[in-house]
Scaffold this motif. Structure first.
Motif, PDB file in Angstrom:
ATOM      1  N   LEU A  99      25.287  -3.810   3.395  1.00  0.00           N
ATOM      2  CA  LEU A  99      25.205  -2.358   3.548  1.00  0.00           C
ATOM      3  C   LEU A  99      24.302  -2.054   4.733  1.00  0.00           C
ATOM      4  CD1 LEU A  99      24.647  -1.389  -0.202  1.00  0.00           C
ATOM      5  CD2 LEU A  99      26.790  -1.269   1.065  1.00  0.00           C
ATOM      6  N   ALA A 100      24.722  -1.114   5.581  1.00  0.00           N
ATOM      7  CA  ALA A 100      23.938  -0.767   6.766  1.00  0.00           C
ATOM      8  C   ALA A 100      23.515   0.691   6.689  1.00  0.00           C
ATOM      9  CB  ALA A 100      24.757  -1.021   8.031  1.00  0.00           C
ATOM     10  N   PHE A 101      22.292   0.959   7.070  1.00  0.00           N
ATOM     11  CA  PHE A 101      21.782   2.324   7.183  1.00  0.00           C
ATOM     12  C   PHE A 101      20.726   2.336   8.290  1.00  0.00           C
ATOM     13  CE2 PHE A 101      19.577   0.076   3.810  1.00  0.00           C
ATOM     14  CZ  PHE A 101      18.232   0.249   4.107  1.00  0.00           C
ATOM     15  N   GLY A 102      20.867   3.302   9.194  1.00  0.00           N
ATOM     16  CA  GLY A 102      19.930   3.364  10.314  1.00  0.00           C
ATOM     17  C   GLY A 102      19.942   2.054  11.091  1.00  0.00           C
ATOM     18  N   ARG A 103      18.752   1.503  11.292  1.00  0.00           N
ATOM     19  CA  ARG A 103      18.663   0.231  12.015  1.00  0.00           C
ATOM     20  C   ARG A 103      18.570  -0.973  11.079  1.00  0.00           C
ATOM     21  NH1 ARG A 103      13.218  -1.453  13.201  1.00  0.00           N
ATOM     22  NH2 ARG A 103      11.673  -0.230  12.056  1.00  0.00           N
ATOM     23  N   TYR A 104      18.880  -0.750   9.807  1.00  0.00           N
ATOM     24  CA  TYR A 104      18.728  -1.805   8.806  1.00  0.00           C
ATOM     25  C   TYR A 104      20.075  -2.252   8.243  1.00  0.00           C
ATOM     26  CZ  TYR A 104      13.849  -0.372   8.811  1.00  0.00           C
ATOM     27  OH  TYR A 104      12.571  -0.077   9.201  1.00  0.00           O
ATOM     28  N   THR A 105      20.115  -3.519   7.846  1.00  0.00           N
ATOM     29  CA  THR A 105      21.245  -4.061   7.094  1.00  0.00           C
ATOM     30  C   THR A 105      20.705  -4.729   5.836  1.00  0.00           C
ATOM     31  OG1 THR A 105      22.529  -4.467   9.102  1.00  0.00           O
ATOM     32  CG2 THR A 105      23.199  -5.659   7.112  1.00  0.00           C
ATOM     33  N   LEU A 106      21.231  -4.318   4.688  1.00  0.00           N
ATOM     34  CA  LEU A 106      20.845  -4.908   3.403  1.00  0.00           C
ATOM     35  C   LEU A 106      21.881  -5.950   3.013  1.00  0.00           C
ATOM     36  CD1 LEU A 106      19.121  -4.977   0.771  1.00  0.00           C
ATOM     37  CD2 LEU A 106      20.623  -3.150  -0.104  1.00  0.00           C
ATOM     38  N   PHE A 159      16.883   8.146  -2.147  1.00  0.00           N
ATOM     39  CA  PHE A 159      17.116   7.454  -0.879  1.00  0.00           C
ATOM     40  C   PHE A 159      17.703   8.457   0.100  1.00  0.00           C
ATOM     41  CE2 PHE A 159      20.043   5.053   1.919  1.00  0.00           C
ATOM     42  CZ  PHE A 159      19.122   4.215   2.524  1.00  0.00           C
ATOM     43  N   THR A 160      17.066   8.643   1.252  1.00  0.00           N
ATOM     44  CA  THR A 160      17.461   9.687   2.198  1.00  0.00           C
ATOM     45  C   THR A 160      18.242   9.142   3.392  1.00  0.00           C
ATOM     46  OG1 THR A 160      15.347   9.491   3.378  1.00  0.00           O
ATOM     47  CG2 THR A 160      15.456  11.080   1.559  1.00  0.00           C
ATOM     48  N   GLY A 161      18.487   7.823   3.422  1.00  0.00           N
ATOM     49  CA  GLY A 161      19.240   7.249   4.534  1.00  0.00           C
ATOM     50  C   GLY A 161      20.730   7.526   4.411  1.00  0.00           C
ATOM     51  N   ARG A 162      21.452   7.245   5.490  1.00  0.00           N
ATOM     52  CA  ARG A 162      22.903   7.432   5.514  1.00  0.00           C
ATOM     53  C   ARG A 162      23.554   6.092   5.827  1.00  0.00           C
ATOM     54  NH1 ARG A 162      24.708  12.604   8.919  1.00  0.00           N
ATOM     55  NH2 ARG A 162      26.652  12.024   7.845  1.00  0.00           N
ATOM     56  N   LEU A 163      24.527   5.710   5.006  1.00  0.00           N
ATOM     57  CA  LEU A 163      25.227   4.456   5.227  1.00  0.00           C
ATOM     58  C   LEU A 163      26.100   4.549   6.467  1.00  0.00           C
ATOM     59  CD1 LEU A 163      26.365   3.446   1.621  1.00  0.00           C
ATOM     60  CD2 LEU A 163      24.359   2.698   2.885  1.00  0.00           C
ATOM     61  N   SER A 164      26.209   3.420   7.168  1.00  0.00           N
ATOM     62  CA  SER A 164      27.042   3.357   8.363  1.00  0.00           C
ATOM     63  C   SER A 164      27.849   2.066   8.325  1.00  0.00           C
ATOM     64  CB  SER A 164      26.171   3.404   9.623  1.00  0.00           C
ATOM     65  OG  SER A 164      25.230   2.340   9.618  1.00  0.00           O
ATOM     66  N   ALA A 165      28.660   1.849   9.331  1.00  0.00           N
ATOM     67  CA  ALA A 165      29.457   0.620   9.391  1.00  0.00           C
ATOM     68  C   ALA A 165      28.552  -0.578   9.562  1.00  0.00           C
ATOM     69  CB  ALA A 165      30.448   0.692  10.554  1.00  0.00           C
ATOM     70  N   VAL A 166      28.953  -1.707   8.952  1.00  0.00           N
ATOM     71  CA  VAL A 166      28.168  -2.933   9.049  1.00  0.00           C
ATOM     72  C   VAL A 166      28.475  -3.626  10.368  1.00  0.00           C
ATOM     73  CG1 VAL A 166      27.722  -5.179   8.004  1.00  0.00           C
ATOM     74  CG2 VAL A 166      28.184  -3.195   6.567  1.00  0.00           C
ATOM     75  N   PRO A 167      27.453  -4.029  11.139  1.00  0.00           N
ATOM     76  CA  PRO A 167      27.708  -4.756  12.372  1.00  0.00           C
ATOM     77  C   PRO A 167      28.520  -6.020  12.095  1.00  0.00           C
ATOM     78  CG  PRO A 167      25.405  -4.100  12.227  1.00  0.00           C
ATOM     79  CD  PRO A 167      26.030  -3.795  10.910  1.00  0.00           C
ATOM     80  N   ALA A 168      29.457  -6.320  12.995  1.00  0.00           N
ATOM     81  CA  ALA A 168      30.341  -7.465  12.782  1.00  0.00           C
ATOM     82  C   ALA A 168      29.601  -8.773  12.741  1.00  0.00           C
ATOM     83  CB  ALA A 168      31.396  -7.510  13.889  1.00  0.00           C
ATOM     84  N   ALA A 169      28.410  -8.835  13.350  1.00  0.00           N
ATOM     85  CA  ALA A 169      27.674 -10.108  13.412  1.00  0.00           C
ATOM     86  C   ALA A 169      27.036 -10.481  12.100  1.00  0.00           C
ATOM     87  CB  ALA A 169      26.588 -10.033  14.486  1.00  0.00           C
ATOM     88  N   VAL A 170      26.974  -9.549  11.150  1.00  0.00           N
ATOM     89  CA  VAL A 170      26.337  -9.850   9.872  1.00  0.00           C
ATOM     90  C   VAL A 170      27.281 -10.685   9.027  1.00  0.00           C
ATOM     91  CG1 VAL A 170      25.423  -8.885   7.742  1.00  0.00           C
ATOM     92  CG2 VAL A 170      24.976  -7.744   9.915  1.00  0.00           C
ATOM     93  N   PRO A 171      26.875 -11.868   8.536  1.00  0.00           N
ATOM     94  CA  PRO A 171      27.786 -12.717   7.766  1.00  0.00           C
ATOM     95  C   PRO A 171      28.058 -12.139   6.389  1.00  0.00           C
ATOM     96  CG  PRO A 171      25.574 -13.633   7.762  1.00  0.00           C
ATOM     97  CD  PRO A 171      25.543 -12.467   8.699  1.00  0.00           C
ATOM     98  N   ASP A 172      29.207 -12.467   5.862  1.00  0.00           N
ATOM     99  CA  ASP A 172      29.581 -12.064   4.502  1.00  0.00           C
ATOM    100  C   ASP A 172      28.663 -12.758   3.523  1.00  0.00           C
ATOM    101  OD1 ASP A 172      30.758 -11.786   1.991  1.00  0.00           O
ATOM    102  OD2 ASP A 172      32.782 -11.714   2.827  1.00  0.00           O
ATOM    103  N   SER A 173      28.006 -11.991   2.644  1.00  0.00           N
ATOM    104  CA  SER A 173      27.019 -12.578   1.736  1.00  0.00           C
ATOM    105  C   SER A 173      27.650 -13.551   0.749  1.00  0.00           C
ATOM    106  CB  SER A 173      26.300 -11.468   0.959  1.00  0.00           C
ATOM    107  OG  SER A 173      27.199 -10.811   0.107  1.00  0.00           O
ATOM    108  N   ARG A 174      28.979 -13.468   0.549  1.00  0.00           N
ATOM    109  CA  ARG A 174      29.623 -14.389  -0.386  1.00  0.00           C
ATOM    110  C   ARG A 174      29.661 -15.808   0.162  1.00  0.00           C
ATOM    111  NH1 ARG A 174      34.893 -10.842  -1.296  1.00  0.00           N
ATOM    112  NH2 ARG A 174      34.478 -10.585   0.914  1.00  0.00           N
ATOM    113  N   MET A 175      29.457 -15.947   1.485  1.00  0.00           N
ATOM    114  CA  MET A 175      29.446 -17.275   2.070  1.00  0.00           C
ATOM    115  C   MET A 175      28.046 -17.855   2.123  1.00  0.00           C
ATOM    116  SD  MET A 175      32.599 -17.510   2.490  1.00  0.00           S
ATOM    117  CE  MET A 175      32.633 -19.078   3.338  1.00  0.00           C
ATOM    118  N   ILE A 176      27.071 -17.106   1.611  1.00  0.00           N
ATOM    119  CA  ILE A 176      25.672 -17.517   1.675  1.00  0.00           C
ATOM    120  C   ILE A 176      25.257 -18.118   0.341  1.00  0.00           C
ATOM    121  CG2 ILE A 176      23.321 -16.715   2.107  1.00  0.00           C
ATOM    122  CD1 ILE A 176      25.165 -16.523   4.521  1.00  0.00           C
ATOM    123  N   ARG A 177      24.327 -19.034   0.361  1.00  0.00           N
ATOM    124  CA  ARG A 177      23.749 -19.535  -0.881  1.00  0.00           C
ATOM    125  C   ARG A 177      22.689 -18.542  -1.315  1.00  0.00           C
ATOM    126  NH1 ARG A 177      21.281 -24.955   0.200  1.00  0.00           N
ATOM    127  NH2 ARG A 177      21.307 -25.101  -2.037  1.00  0.00           N
TER     128      ARG A 177
END
Length: 466
Positions: free
Chosen positions: A4-11, A95-113
């Motif tokens: 999830l992306a909001f502002g300059r952050y990716t969760l 939470f007052t942030g606004r969700l935005s599109a996820v940068p393509a460089a962020v890996p899919d968390s399902r592929m992470i341990r």
């Protein structure tokens, strides 16, 4: 589970990490991640304190101060953007942030341990268990659900933790740890699934608090990724855990499950391994150096040395330690509690105090779970899970000598109004709950209660429970 992306952050929910643009990921942990996910899911609405507690600690009665700690951790991670999490006095948080599109460089968390880094760290060295560790790991390789069973204080959790870390070191997929001890007795499959989802860092993303069927969502998240999921302290929610693990086994082909419980789960595909006590020397072993080679004695000495670094038992003292370990039948918790008495009482007086062992064995670690702070508390936890016929059987079978027969048990329980069938069923229940031991080496089988269990049951009789 998508980032999830909001502002300059990716969760990254699966990893429990928050990453600012151009910065390094910040580990939030499963509770803070669950809180943030719940706030984001509310889409600008105020989320009450109670709702956030239910999201992050499903099925548990948690003080609000724990939530404030997680909110503070999130604001610290957000740094100069800490105001993205606002406080609404008397109502909750928003939470007052606004969700935005996820940068393509962020890996899919399902592929992470996602969970290896969230494993609890062992509090002390695992002593005398290498052979059992290798045995249990080999059994886990041959099945999809392994339950480490045994009485309270036998060392199930520590062995499971060692297995989890050993598996994680092999880089063979994710390793996740879910602690279930704080769930309410008898809670349902949905509550257990919520606890597992939060341990995985999913929280609201798995439908926690949203009315969704969490077991199905959890199974969809795990999918086909290889994972070892450890479910610790299952005995008081065994029915619900059994239902959940069957769902997960059906839908997650590469998932392996490791459970710790004082009783088997009775789930499909379950392999039960009874954790043995530590090795104790026979009475005819008197050489001090030889005595110190036994794991029960090694544990006792190690725990005394942790409090008194100068402790070095002479041969006569080593023999007294061996006698203590024999009397406690190699039960690790009882040995540790006895060792805690030595700095004040000495070994000889500690041995003498075992004549009233439940009174003596009550000086556990200050921050240990309540059920591990004394032998009486450990046995109270088990006793509370018994149906009344099993409680009655425990109190009255304690008067029988070691090695009693099935017929002897039936005869002892007949005056208490238990039929033959009820007596046999109650005895079988005590065996399942790790409160009675059965020896199948001869014909017919013979039964016994451990020294600590017998002392507890006799104390109950003396206190007026018949």
């Amino acid at each position: 589970m998508e980032p999830l992306a909001f502002g300059r952050y990716t969760l990254l929910p699966g990893r429990g990490e928050l990453q600012a643009a151009g910065g390094s990921p910040v580990a939030l942990g499963p509770r803070a991640t669950a809180v943030l996910m719940a706030l984001i899911a509310a889409r600008g609405s105020v989320v009450s304190q109670n709702s956030l507690l239910a999201h992050a600690w499903p099925g548990q009665d948690i003080h609000a101060s724990n939530l404030r700690v997680q909110i503070a951790a999130l604001r610290k991670a957000l740094g100069e953007d800490r105001e993205l999490i606002g406080t609404v006095a008397g109502r909750g948080y928003v939470f007052t942030g606004r969700l935005s599109a996820v940068p393509a460089a962020v890996p899919d968390s399902r592929m992470i341990r996602p969970c290896t880094g969230q494993l609890p760290f062992p509090m002390a060295e695992l002593i005398g268990r290498e052979a059992q560790l290798q045995d249990a790991l080999a059994r886990l390789e041959r099945c999809r659900l392994l339950t480490l069973a045994g009485p309270g204080g036998i060392g199930k959790t520590q062995l499971a933790l060692a297995m989890a870390h050993r598996t994680a070191a092999l880089a063979a997929g994710s390793v996740a740890w879910a602690e279930l001890a704080d769930l309410r007795d008898g809670c349902g499959e949905q509550d257990v699934a919520k606890a597992v989802a939060c341990a995985l860092g999913l929280g609201a993303a798995a439908g926690v608090g949203a009315g969704l069927h969490v077991p199905a969502t959890l199974a969809s998240y795990i999918g086909e990724q290889p994972m070892l999921l450890v479910l610790d302290n299952c005995e008081h929610v065994a029915d619900a855990v059994a239902g959940l693990v069957e769902v997960l086994q059906q839908r997650c082909p590469q998932l392996r499950l490791l459970a710790t419980s004082r009783q088997p789960l009775l789930a499909a595909g379950e392999t039960v391994w009874r954790v043995p006590p530590l090795a104790v020397p026979n009475p005819d072993v008197v050489d001090g150096a030889h005595l110190l080679q036994y794991s029960a004695v090694q544990l006792f000495v190690a725990r005394v040395r942790a409090a008194d670094s100068g402790f070095c038992p002479a041969p006569r003292v080593a023999a007294q330690i061996a006698a203590i370990c024999r009397r406690l039948e190699g039960l690790p918790l009882a040995i540790e509690l006895a060792a805690a008495c030595v700095p004040a009482l000495g070994v000889e007086q500690t041995a003498a105090g075992l004549d009233d062992m439940l009174r003596l064995l009550r000086r556990g670690r200050r921050n240990a779970p309540v059920r591990h702070q004394s032998m009486r508390a450990a046995l109270d936890w088990s006793y509370a899970l018994l149906a009344e016929p099993m409680r009655c059987a425990l109190r009255h079978l304690a008067t029988l000598p070691d090695g009693f027969s099935l017929e002897g048990a039936v005869a002892a329980l007949a005056p208490q109004g238990l039929s033959s069938f009820e007596a046999i069923d109650a005895l079988a229940g005590l065996v399942a709950h790790s409160l009675a031991q059965v020896d199948h080496s001869g014909t017919p089988p013979r039964y016994r209660l451990s020294t600590t269990t017998r002392a507890y049951a006799l104390e109950l009789r003396g206190g007026g429970e018949n």
